[in-house]
Structure formats: C-alpha cells, structure tokens
Design a protein around this motif. Structure first.
Motif, PDB file in Angstrom:
ATOM      1  N   ALA A 192       6.654   1.674  15.182  1.00  0.00           N
ATOM      2  CA  ALA A 192       6.670   1.683  13.718  1.00  0.00           C
ATOM      3  C   ALA A 192       6.210   3.035  13.176  1.00  0.00           C
ATOM      4  O   ALA A 192       6.804   3.585  12.236  1.00  0.00           O
ATOM      5  CB  ALA A 192       5.781   0.563  13.183  1.00  0.00           C
ATOM      6  N   LEU A 193       5.186   3.602  13.775  1.00  0.00           N
ATOM      7  CA  LEU A 193       4.671   4.896  13.325  1.00  0.00           C
ATOM      8  C   LEU A 193       5.697   6.000  13.550  1.00  0.00           C
ATOM      9  O   LEU A 193       5.842   6.905  12.713  1.00  0.00           O
ATOM     10  CB  LEU A 193       3.365   5.219  14.052  1.00  0.00           C
ATOM     11  CG  LEU A 193       2.163   4.353  13.653  1.00  0.00           C
ATOM     12  CD1 LEU A 193       1.003   4.580  14.611  1.00  0.00           C
ATOM     13  CD2 LEU A 193       1.727   4.652  12.220  1.00  0.00           C
ATOM     14  N   GLN A 194       6.417   5.928  14.659  1.00  0.00           N
ATOM     15  CA  GLN A 194       7.451   6.923  14.912  1.00  0.00           C
ATOM     16  C   GLN A 194       8.571   6.819  13.865  1.00  0.00           C
ATOM     17  O   GLN A 194       9.112   7.834  13.417  1.00  0.00           O
ATOM     18  CB  GLN A 194       8.005   6.745  16.318  1.00  0.00           C
ATOM     19  CG  GLN A 194       7.026   7.155  17.418  1.00  0.00           C
ATOM     20  CD  GLN A 194       7.619   7.003  18.808  1.00  0.00           C
ATOM     21  OE1 GLN A 194       8.827   6.887  18.969  1.00  0.00           O
ATOM     22  NE2 GLN A 194       6.764   7.001  19.820  1.00  0.00           N
ATOM     23  N   LEU A 232       2.162  12.252  13.039  1.00  0.00           N
ATOM     24  CA  LEU A 232       1.235  11.834  14.077  1.00  0.00           C
ATOM     25  C   LEU A 232       0.543  13.071  14.644  1.00  0.00           C
ATOM     26  O   LEU A 232       1.163  13.889  15.315  1.00  0.00           O
ATOM     27  CB  LEU A 232       1.980  11.076  15.178  1.00  0.00           C
ATOM     28  CG  LEU A 232       2.713   9.808  14.718  1.00  0.00           C
ATOM     29  CD1 LEU A 232       3.477   9.184  15.877  1.00  0.00           C
ATOM     30  CD2 LEU A 232       1.730   8.799  14.125  1.00  0.00           C
ATOM     31  N   ASP A 233      -0.729  13.228  14.321  1.00  0.00           N
ATOM     32  CA  ASP A 233      -1.536  14.329  14.830  1.00  0.00           C
ATOM     33  C   ASP A 233      -2.402  13.844  15.974  1.00  0.00           C
ATOM     34  O   ASP A 233      -2.595  12.627  16.152  1.00  0.00           O
ATOM     35  CB  ASP A 233      -2.438  14.895  13.722  1.00  0.00           C
ATOM     36  CG  ASP A 233      -1.643  15.656  12.673  1.00  0.00           C
ATOM     37  OD1 ASP A 233      -0.472  15.982  12.942  1.00  0.00           O
ATOM     38  OD2 ASP A 233      -2.202  15.916  11.593  1.00  0.00           O
ATOM     39  N   ASP A 286       1.944 -10.507   5.498  1.00  0.00           N
ATOM     40  CA  ASP A 286       1.966 -11.296   6.720  1.00  0.00           C
ATOM     41  C   ASP A 286       3.095 -12.311   6.715  1.00  0.00           C
ATOM     42  O   ASP A 286       3.682 -12.613   7.756  1.00  0.00           O
ATOM     43  CB  ASP A 286       0.619 -11.998   6.896  1.00  0.00           C
ATOM     44  CG  ASP A 286       0.501 -12.678   8.254  1.00  0.00           C
ATOM     45  OD1 ASP A 286       0.665 -11.984   9.271  1.00  0.00           O
ATOM     46  OD2 ASP A 286       0.253 -13.895   8.290  1.00  0.00           O
ATOM     47  N   ARG A 287       3.412 -12.838   5.541  1.00  0.00           N
ATOM     48  CA  ARG A 287       4.391 -13.931   5.463  1.00  0.00           C
ATOM     49  C   ARG A 287       5.821 -13.454   5.235  1.00  0.00           C
ATOM     50  O   ARG A 287       6.760 -14.176   5.561  1.00  0.00           O
ATOM     51  CB  ARG A 287       3.995 -14.896   4.339  1.00  0.00           C
ATOM     52  CG  ARG A 287       2.694 -15.639   4.616  1.00  0.00           C
ATOM     53  CD  ARG A 287       2.396 -16.662   3.552  1.00  0.00           C
ATOM     54  NE  ARG A 287       1.158 -17.384   3.847  1.00  0.00           N
ATOM     55  CZ  ARG A 287       0.652 -18.349   3.077  1.00  0.00           C
ATOM     56  NH1 ARG A 287       1.275 -18.705   1.957  1.00  0.00           N
ATOM     57  NH2 ARG A 287      -0.480 -18.955   3.400  1.00  0.00           N
ATOM     58  N   THR A 288       5.980 -12.264   4.668  1.00  0.00           N
ATOM     59  CA  THR A 288       7.331 -11.880   4.257  1.00  0.00           C
ATOM     60  C   THR A 288       7.836 -10.580   4.863  1.00  0.00           C
ATOM     61  O   THR A 288       9.031 -10.299   4.758  1.00  0.00           O
ATOM     62  CB  THR A 288       7.404 -11.750   2.717  1.00  0.00           C
ATOM     63  OG1 THR A 288       6.553 -10.657   2.297  1.00  0.00           O
ATOM     64  CG2 THR A 288       6.949 -13.025   2.028  1.00  0.00           C
ATOM     65  N   LEU A 289       6.976  -9.779   5.479  1.00  0.00           N
ATOM     66  CA  LEU A 289       7.401  -8.449   5.899  1.00  0.00           C
ATOM     67  C   LEU A 289       7.546  -8.330   7.406  1.00  0.00           C
ATOM     68  O   LEU A 289       6.840  -8.980   8.166  1.00  0.00           O
ATOM     69  CB  LEU A 289       6.411  -7.394   5.403  1.00  0.00           C
ATOM     70  CG  LEU A 289       6.201  -7.317   3.879  1.00  0.00           C
ATOM     71  CD1 LEU A 289       5.211  -6.215   3.551  1.00  0.00           C
ATOM     72  CD2 LEU A 289       7.521  -7.094   3.145  1.00  0.00           C
ATOM     73  N   ASP A 290       8.466  -7.456   7.830  1.00  0.00           N
ATOM     74  CA  ASP A 290       8.623  -7.139   9.243  1.00  0.00           C
ATOM     75  C   ASP A 290       7.497  -6.207   9.677  1.00  0.00           C
ATOM     76  O   ASP A 290       6.742  -5.683   8.852  1.00  0.00           O
ATOM     77  CB  ASP A 290       9.975  -6.464   9.460  1.00  0.00           C
ATOM     78  CG  ASP A 290      10.069  -5.185   8.653  1.00  0.00           C
ATOM     79  OD1 ASP A 290       9.759  -4.109   9.196  1.00  0.00           O
ATOM     80  OD2 ASP A 290      10.390  -5.270   7.442  1.00  0.00           O
ATOM     81  N   ILE A 291       7.382  -5.965  10.982  1.00  0.00           N
ATOM     82  CA  ILE A 291       6.252  -5.195  11.510  1.00  0.00           C
ATOM     83  C   ILE A 291       6.266  -3.753  11.019  1.00  0.00           C
ATOM     84  O   ILE A 291       5.219  -3.189  10.671  1.00  0.00           O
ATOM     85  CB  ILE A 291       6.227  -5.252  13.050  1.00  0.00           C
ATOM     86  CG1 ILE A 291       5.882  -6.672  13.502  1.00  0.00           C
ATOM     87  CG2 ILE A 291       5.219  -4.260  13.622  1.00  0.00           C
ATOM     88  CD1 ILE A 291       5.899  -6.880  15.008  1.00  0.00           C
ATOM     89  N   ASP A 292       7.438  -3.105  10.965  1.00  0.00           N
ATOM     90  CA  ASP A 292       7.492  -1.715  10.497  1.00  0.00           C
ATOM     91  C   ASP A 292       6.907  -1.593   9.088  1.00  0.00           C
ATOM     92  O   ASP A 292       6.125  -0.679   8.804  1.00  0.00           O
ATOM     93  CB  ASP A 292       8.933  -1.207  10.491  1.00  0.00           C
ATOM     94  CG  ASP A 292       9.522  -1.121  11.896  1.00  0.00           C
ATOM     95  OD1 ASP A 292       8.760  -0.808  12.829  1.00  0.00           O
ATOM     96  OD2 ASP A 292      10.727  -1.368  12.050  1.00  0.00           O
TER      97      ASP A 292
END
Length: 228
Positions: free
Chosen positions: A198-200, A210-211, A148-154
């Motif tokens: 992000a999933l793509q 992605l199913d 939560d503090r250090t990572l981007d959303i992807d």
C-alpha cells in the motif's frame, strides 16, 4: 545528527493545554507529573485497571487496542509523540476498557488524577481544551469505523497516516513520520507485507516518500482523500 532528547518539563510546556494555564497552575502540573519508560511490546496501560493518570507520549509510539471475543486483535488508534489520551475514562470514572501497548521504546508522561481533576475544577481554558479533545477524538473514531467497514487496505493505510496529522490531538508531529511499515500494518489492520504494498502504491501516486526509518508525507490532503 541526533536531535536533543526532550525532557518531561519541555514536553509539558510544549502542549496546547499548558499554554493557557496560569503560572501557578503550571507549577503544580510540573511538580506532580512524572515520567515512565515503557519498552517495545510493554503495556502503558492495561484493560481493567483503575485510572490513576492522564497519559501523554513524550517519545515513541503506542497503539490503543483490544481483543475481540474470538481473540482477534483490534487496534483503535495510534498515539505518536505529543498526543495525550484517557481523558474520557477519567471523566466517567471508569476502569480502563482497552490496552495501550508500546510499538517501540516509549517515554510516557503521567498526570495524576488529582491534578487532572484540580485543573478541571479551576481552569476554564483547560476545560475548553478537553471539549475540543473529546470532539476531535469522536471524529477520529467515527472515521475509524467507516474506514474499517467500507474501505480497502490501500485506502485504510492512506487514511491511517493522514489521521496522525491532527494538529489538536497530535500537535508535535512533523511531515516526516518516524514509523515503520510493521507499525503501519498494526495501526491499519494489515500485515507488514500488505502495508508495504500500500505504501509503495501511495508513493507512486506522489502522496508520500519512503525514507530510511520513516515516511515523508508530500501531500497530506491527497492522503486524506485518497480512494483506491
């Protein structure tokens, strides 16, 4: 093909902790535990309630969440089928400090406090299980704070998916996760649209596919170490 619905007894007997219990201990567990249905959006548990049960997920998906003083919804974890939670608060004999909400129609198993404490007092294997459970939970939440503090959303979406494949906390999860993009957004702190992006990206990286109605994980270690 529709898979057969798992009964409460089937679920109890398939748990890691049940495998080490004696026949007499398991007989009491099966006699005392009961099932509850919680519709999508309903509360499995509410913040401030007295803890009367240890809780497991038979079918469905729940999120453990709370609200910040300014009203922001903060999700701590998702619990898929096979996961049990609430042991820490039971051991400390505290009121519940968070809400637990169903992200879809969910079947819940509840073990009464008296049964939980009876196992705690008389079963060494059950105590070993709880020690491992608390250790894994601690690692999960340390990772959550870091994400939560250090990572981007992807990267958060990748780690969120990977965290669901913990063989101790969530032993029943298959490589195809029946989870929607909206639910991934809830658990990773992103909008549905941003979670979809992000999933793509993760699909293009060859980490998942992605199913319809779910996500097939192709490279679990890749998800765990993905960095956008």
């Amino acid at each position: 093909m529709t898979l057969p619905t798992q009964t409460l007894i089937d679920h109890l007997r398939s748990t890691i902790w049940a495998r080490a219990l004696t026949a007499a201990e398991m007989a009491r567990v099966e006699a005392d535990c009961f099932e509850q249905f919680v519709p999508k959006g309903g509360f499995v548990c509410r913040k401030g309630e007295a803890l009367e049960n240890w809780v497991g997920i038979i079918d469905g998906l729940v999120k453990i969440n709370n609200f910040s003083p300014d009203g922001k919804n903060v999700t701590f974890a998702g619990v898929p089928p096979g996961g049990w939670f609430g042991e820490g608060s039971l051991l400390k004999d505290q009121f519940r400090k968070y809400d637990v909400m169903a992200l879809r129609d969910t079947r819940v198993a509840r073990m009464p406090r008296a049964t939980f404490e009876w196992l705690l007092e008389g079963s060494l294997p059950f105590n070993r299980f709880l020690l491992m459970q608390l250790n894994e939970r601690l690692g999960q939440f340390i990772g959550l704070v870091e994400n939560d503090r250090t990572l981007d959303i992807d990267t958060r979406v990748a780690r969120c998916l990977a965290a669901m494949f913990n063989s101790h906390l969530y032993p029943g999860l298959e490589k195809v996760v029946q989870i929607s993009q909206e639910e991934i957004g809830y658990l990773s702190g992103a909008s549905r649209q941003r979670a979809n992006q992000a999933l793509q990206l993760l699909e293009r990286e060859g980490l998942l596919r992605l199913d319809y109605g779910g996500i097939r994980v192709l490279d679990l270690e890749g998800l765990r170490h993905f960095q956008a």
